[in-house]
Structure formats: structure tokens, C-alpha cells
Design an enzyme around this catalytic site. Structure first.
Site: not given
Ligand code: UD1
Length: 430
Positions: A116, A305
């Protein structure tokens, strides 16, 4: 190209069965890579993202058998192949195969993930966890390579932010590493607990899932398992806002009310009646919603979400609401589309200020991402006249049989095939 045409104004009523959780099914599918045994999953929703994940696993040698609502995965023949860019760019969650690949084969070569368009979504936390477990990392030509030729080692890992994906990747990798790995500041989402339950059935010992500290006692060989995926709390929350915005009366089946505590609290605060039982939730509403403020947070806070769907609902509230998005940058792309339907919303940094209006009017609108698309569906159900949503591929990534489910509750939603030129003009108009 397909669109969803919604004739607004019907009050939703009746019962709807919530599907299994996309976000729990995706890591469960990835976890099948950890073993030569067979992982049988049921409660798997029929969604485009699930198809993408299965194709990704097949591309590295996993045998996938599909049945209605279930999957049988066997990774005996899987090998350390590079993940295909064309599949990974479709979906950010593809990166969830990195942890299992690295733990099982000592190497994971992945393109930088797509998904997304909701702001910068780095993977630094995933990589930090791999590196704490002894992996060496290199980035080249858009690919990340993590290698651990002598195998990963157990570790004490502190996540700077409780990332859902990083927690899942680290848990899966740790499950196939002898010794005890500790994850601190881990994500606490129900999908994490579901993955922990699956890994436990596969032979790892996982303690503390659902809290900020998870301990994983891994083993060098995991087994196959049978697992039922938890219900989708985000799909449930979407139908709950749809019930509230149409002043309807809807009973949701196959839900875990405890997973929706923050959502239920906000719906009650804005004046909806919510009754929760063991696996059912009833939402009914009369009159205008009251204005409320919402701040998205990692679980158990209010889920990002459902931010867009609540914004649609609050655009018809009595007074001014403020929604603050703290989880993702740039997750307000639905604002322009809701504004085109008559909503009064102003963005101020990470906050959206929503001044409630009396009516929304149907319009051609564009689903810019999955949950933005869901918000337009919710808004369209309550708008005067017709709303036609283009780019519904985003919606199909996360909502199983959306028009069938809504129509069973009395909505008027039609999926239409439109020639490309018409789609282009609708998109331009939006
Ligand atoms: C998962 C969900 C998504 C939901 C999100 C937050 C799945 C497949 N998707 O996405 O629907 O919106 O959790 O509840 O389960 N971040 C970093 N570094 C990283 C990883 C994440 O900075 O290495 C940041 C992201 O940019 C974001 C925040 O952490 O701002 C949350 O991301 P994350 O919890 O990792 O979401 P997803 O696992 O991608």
C-alpha cells in the site's frame, strides 16, 4: 476493469459472518517454509493478497493445495531461491518469507517490498532483528541479501518500535534456532498471538505473545501442524462502522470481541449501541453520531487499519472530531475522496480535523489503498445517490466477497465491468 457501484441510503440489518484474518493468514502461510512437514490452514480468506503469498511460496518450491477456506502447504522441496520482484512488489507482507528463508536455508534474497502507498514503510527493524541473530546483510540493486552460512543464533532483540511484521519475522526465524531468543518491545497484536500458537504447534516454545516481551525457545527441526486462522478484526470493524453509518442493526458472527476493545469503546462513545457476546457482536445506531477524537496506536490501541473507515463515519457526526494517525505517515489519502463526497476535513500534520456535515453525496471516487477503499464503501453506503469506486483491486486485497456480504445486509452494491476509457474518465474526475 471493475468498479463498485453503491446506491446509498439503505440501513444495513441482519447477520454477517466475518472471514479469517488476512493479516494472520499471511504469516501463517510464510511459516510453512520453516518445515518439511505439511501445514494445514483453515479459516483462510479468499483474497488477492493470499493468492500472492501462495504464488510467492510456490516460486521458491513450496507445494500449495487450495480448498475452500483452506490451504495445505508443504515446503519439503523448497530451496534458497531469490524471491521474485514481480510478486514482492505487489505486497509488502511478502517480506515475511525472509525470516523463514534465512532460518531454514541460511540465505534470504529479497527485493525491497512494495504494498500500500501509505507513506514510508521501511524494513530496518526486520533487518536489525536478523542481524542481532548473526545474519550478514547487504543491499544491492534493489535487493536485500541476508546470509547466515553457519546458521542463525539465539539472541536478545530490542525492537525500537513494536512493528508487527518485524516481530513476526523475528519469531519465525527464532523458532528454527536452538536456544532462547527474547524479543523486547514486541508487537502485541492478536495476529502475533495466532502466529505464536502455530509455531508452538510446530514444535517451538513461545511464551509471552500478546505482551511486549516474547521468549521463543527454538529447535533445529519443526513439524507440520493444523491451524485455524483467527477472525479478521479489521473486516469486523469495517462492517461495524457500516452498520453505524447507515443507522442499521447488524450482528457479526465469528468475531473475538476482546480483539476489538478499542473499536467497541469508540463506537459506544459516538453513540452506537454495541453488545458483545462470546463470538458475536451486535451494532445498532440511531441518529447522528457524536463527534469523538481518535488516535491510532499499536495494539491494544485503536487500529490504524480502521482509521479511514471511522473518518467516513465521523464525517457525518454532530460536531468536530480529530483523528491523529501515529502509526503511518501519509495515511490520509482518503481525505480528498471523502471531501469530494461532501465531507469537511482538514489535515494538519498527522491530524485530520473533521467537521461533521448533514449529508454526503455520491460521487465517482478512487480507492487509493486498501483501507481508504473500505472507507469509501462505508461513506457510499450512507451517501445520497450513487458512488462509483474505481481501483477496487485494492479493496479486493483485503475484503472477501464484499458486495455479497453487504447486499445480504440490505445494501445495494454492484460490481461492474467498465471499459478502460470509462475507468480513465472516472479516475480523472476523482
Ligand atoms: C501490519 C499489517 C497492516 C497494519 C500494520 C500496523 C500485515 C500484513 N499488515 O503491517 O495491515 O496497518 O501492521 O498495524 O499484518 N516500521 C519501521 N521499520 C520497520 C518496520 C516498520 O519503521 O522495519 C514502521 C512502519 O513504517 C510503520 C510502523 O512501523 O510506520 C508500523 O509498521 P508495522 O507494524 O511493521 O506494519 P506491517 O507489519 O507492515
Amino acid at each position: 476493469m471493475e468498479t463498485l457501484l453503491i446506491q446509498g441510503g439503505a440501513k444495513l440489518s441482519g447477520r454477517v459472518v466475518v472471514s479469517g484474518a488476512k493479516n494472520a493468514a499471511l504469516p501463517a502461510i510464510a511459516a510453512a517454509l520453516l518445515t518439511g512437514g505439511t501445514v494445514n490452514l483453515s479459516g483462510v480468506p479468499s483474497l488477492d493478497d493470499i493468492v500472492t503469498m501462495c504464488e510467492l511460496l510456490e516460486s521458491v518450491g513450496v507445494t500449495v493445495n487450495r480448498g475452500p477456506g483452506c490451504l495445505s502447504l508443504n515446503a519439503r522441496g523448497a530451496s534458497a531461491r531469490e524471491a521474485s520482484y514481480s510478486l514482492v512488489r505487489r505486497m509488502r507482507a511478502s517480506f515475511l518469507i525472509a525470516g523463514p528463508m534465512l532460518a531454514r536455508f541460511g540465505i534470504a534474497r529479497m527485493p525491497m517490498p512494495g504494498g500500500c502507498a501509505i507513506g514510508s514503510r521501511p524494513i530496518d527493524l526486520h533487518l536489525k532483528a536478523f542481524s542481532a541473530m548473526g545474519a550478514e546483510l547487504s543491499v544491492e540493486s534493489g535487493y536485500i541479501e541476508a546470509t547466515a552460512p553457519k546458521g542463525l543464533k539465539s539472541a536478545h532483540i530490542y525492537l525500537d518500535y513494536p512493528s508487527v511484521g518485524a516481530t513476526e519475522n523475528a519469531m519465525m526465524a527464532a523458532a528454527l534456532v536452538k536456544g532462547s531468543t527474547v524479543l523486547e518491545n514486541a508487537a502485541r497484536e492478536p495476529e502475533i498471538v495466532d502466529l505464536a500458537n502455530l509455531l508452538t504447534k510446530m514444535g517451538a516454545k513461545v511464551v509471552g505473545a500478546g505482551t511486549g516481551v516474547i521468549r521463543i525457545q527454538g529447535t533445529d527441526e519443526l513439524e507440520g501442524a493444523n491451524h485455524v486462522v483467527i477472525p479478521d478484526r479489521i473486516e469486523a470493524g469495517t462492517y461495524m462502522t457500516a452498520a453505524a453509518i447507515t443507522k442499521g442493526d447488524v450482528i457479526l458472527e465469528n468475531v473475538v470481541p476482546e480483539h476489538l476493545t478499542a473499536v467497541i469503546a469508540k463506537l459506544r462513545e459516538l453513540g452506537a449501541a454495541v453488545e458483545a457476546e462470546e463470538s458475536e457482536i451486535r451494532v445498532s445506531s440511531e441518529g447522528k453520531p457524536k463527534a469523538v477524537d481518535i488516535k491510532t496506536m499499536p495494539y491494544p490501541g485503536f487500529p490504524t487499519d480502521l482509521q479511514a473507515q471511522f473518518m467516513a463515519l465521523l464525517s457525518l457526526a454532530d460536531g468536530m472530531s480529530i483523528i491523529t494517525e501515529t502509526v503511518f505517515e501519509n495515511r490520509f489519502m482518503h481525505v480528498d475522496e471523502l471531501t469530494r463526497m461532501g465531507a469537511k476535513i482538514r489535515i494538519d500534520g498527522r491530524a485530520a480535523v473533521i467537521e461533521g456535515v448533514d449529508d454526503l453525496s455520491g460521487a465517482p471516487v478512487n480507492a487509493t489503498d486498501l483501507r481508504a477503499g473500505a472507507a469509501l464503501v462505508v461513506a457510499g453506503l450512507a451517501a445520497n445517490g450513487d458512488t462509483e469506486i474505481v481501483n477496487i483491486g485494492h479493496i479486493d486485497r483485503g475484503y472477501e466477497h464484499i458486495e455479497r456480504k453487504l447486499n445480504s445486509l440490505g445494501a445495494n452494491v454492484v460490481r461492474r465491468s467498465v471499459p478502460k476509457e470509462r475507468k480513465a474518465s472516472a479516475a480523472t474526475a476523482s
